[in-house]
Design an enzyme around this catalytic site. Sequence first.
Site, PDB file in Angstrom:
ATOM      1  N   HIS A 148       6.788 -45.961 -51.745  1.00 14.46           N
ATOM      2  CA  HIS A 148       6.416 -44.541 -51.620  1.00 14.46           C
ATOM      3  C   HIS A 148       7.626 -43.714 -52.064  1.00 14.46           C
ATOM      4  O   HIS A 148       8.768 -44.153 -51.914  1.00 14.46           O
ATOM      5  CB  HIS A 148       6.107 -44.295 -50.135  1.00 14.46           C
ATOM      6  N   ASP A 159      10.440 -49.784 -44.440  1.00  8.18           N
ATOM      7  CA  ASP A 159       9.557 -48.629 -44.343  1.00  8.18           C
ATOM      8  C   ASP A 159       8.270 -49.138 -43.702  1.00  8.18           C
ATOM      9  O   ASP A 159       7.438 -49.773 -44.362  1.00  8.18           O
ATOM     10  CB  ASP A 159       9.303 -48.051 -45.735  1.00  8.18           C
ATOM     11  N   GLN A 191       3.236 -47.763 -42.835  1.00  7.30           N
ATOM     12  CA  GLN A 191       1.862 -48.265 -42.920  1.00  7.30           C
ATOM     13  C   GLN A 191       1.673 -49.571 -42.147  1.00  7.30           C
ATOM     14  O   GLN A 191       0.590 -50.162 -42.214  1.00  7.30           O
ATOM     15  CB  GLN A 191       1.468 -48.491 -44.389  1.00  7.30           C
ATOM     16  N   LYS A 198       0.605 -41.150 -38.378  1.00  4.26           N
ATOM     17  CA  LYS A 198      -0.195 -42.222 -38.990  1.00  4.26           C
ATOM     18  C   LYS A 198      -0.673 -43.220 -37.942  1.00  4.26           C
ATOM     19  O   LYS A 198      -1.260 -44.250 -38.279  1.00  4.26           O
ATOM     20  CB  LYS A 198       0.633 -42.946 -40.059  1.00  4.26           C
ATOM     21  N   CYS A 253       1.847 -40.402 -53.859  1.00  2.00           N
ATOM     22  CA  CYS A 253       3.322 -40.445 -53.743  1.00  2.00           C
ATOM     23  C   CYS A 253       3.886 -41.779 -54.228  1.00  2.00           C
ATOM     24  O   CYS A 253       4.877 -42.276 -53.672  1.00  2.00           O
ATOM     25  CB  CYS A 253       3.792 -40.173 -52.314  1.00  2.00           C
TER      26      CYS A 253
END
Length: 419
Positions: free
Chosen positions: A131, A208, A211, A234, A373
């Site tokens: 991202h 990261d 997600q 999220k 993104c």
Amino acid sequence: MTTVDTAPPLDPQSFRSDFPILNKTIHDGKPLVYLDNASTTQRPRQVIDAIVRMYESEYANVHRGIHWLSDQSTDRYEDAREKVRQLINAQHRHEVIFTNGTTAAINLVARSWGDSNLKSGDEIILTEMEHHANLVPWQQLAERTGCVLKHIPITDDGQLVMDTVDSLMTNRTRLVACTAVSNVLGTINPVKQVIQRAHDAGAVTLVDAAQSVPHMATDVVDLDADFLVFSGHKMMGPSGVGVLYGKEALLDAMPPFLGGGSMIRRVKLDSFEPAELPAKFEAGTPPIVPAVGLGAAIDYLQNIGFDAIHQHELLLTKKAHQILEGIGGIRFLGPIPELKSGIVAFVVDGIHAHDVAQLLDREGVAIRAGHHCTMPLHKRLKIGASSRASFYLYNTLEEIEILGQALEKARSVFQRKRS
Ligand code: PLP
């Protein structure tokens, strides 16, 4: 990130009424089918109530007042930190820093750890599927320091080419920053393996987890991650709160990023002494109520269980692949459902992604269209844009069928236009 396939099946109908927004009808009575969860999720009543309760009866600034209400507010805020600690199995509560999101957390690491540890010629390894939030802060760091960025390539079906990892590492590799789950491909990356190889080369790692934390069990000790970041919105929490997890020794050695109130032990007119962790990295008034809301979201998620959530999303993903394959003229991005999280991105032959999203919206179906993104990833896949349906625990198999019907309708509209 661990997944097990023994959890009993989830019945989303048994808790969908917790989510007021999911009862909405739009465009002349069509039920809202919300399939844009990789972008942001919806909140259950329990989270909304926790936020309202906080504002109605427990809100004051934290760590400041010597009064009852401030103590209440501070307790709720620190309770939320403890919930995050347990969620990711961090060893210490002060290894959990509240930021205002994943982007803010990565920027904090790039500015604080990056500026003080990297110099010209040092190397950072990223991947082609990141991202922008895990690309641009490192590009900015490279502009400031002259460090060099390298990227782990991906296969055509969106998996990391792990064979290249060792050859990318050199004795100048200082950081490996990698997404746990791609926000477009859905690929669940072997981050534990990436971390191990990075550590073998003496590099620090950043995961990261924007997600992954919302969808699967996360254990920072098992992963041996040095930094791990994610966002509250999220995972059914409020927007405006995110988390930076960092190992104590690393965070201790890093200089503060933002300066101001709360992050100091002492201030003179010409100098300051920083506070201990976690306050050192939480300058100013922190996201008090969003953090409390995130704590309530964690309670909700843990009550349902991450294994059940993952299995449910896999079911939805398989169903979506099956239905979309049946329509024809659809190219999936990313690997087979078994290798990914509940994200199905695709390109429809002859229809621009924005038109797909608009036509689906007319049927009440909310998906995302564009580059999500990830411009470099789209360039790697030789496409300008894609459509993305992304699922969460409250989505149903019936909603996937509605997605399929809406897509079929979109295709026939375009076929009519062309003929
Ligand atoms: N990283 C990934 C993989 C994401 O999917 C996102 C958001 O879509 C981000 C980072 C940025 O998160 P935020 O906008 O909450 O800072």
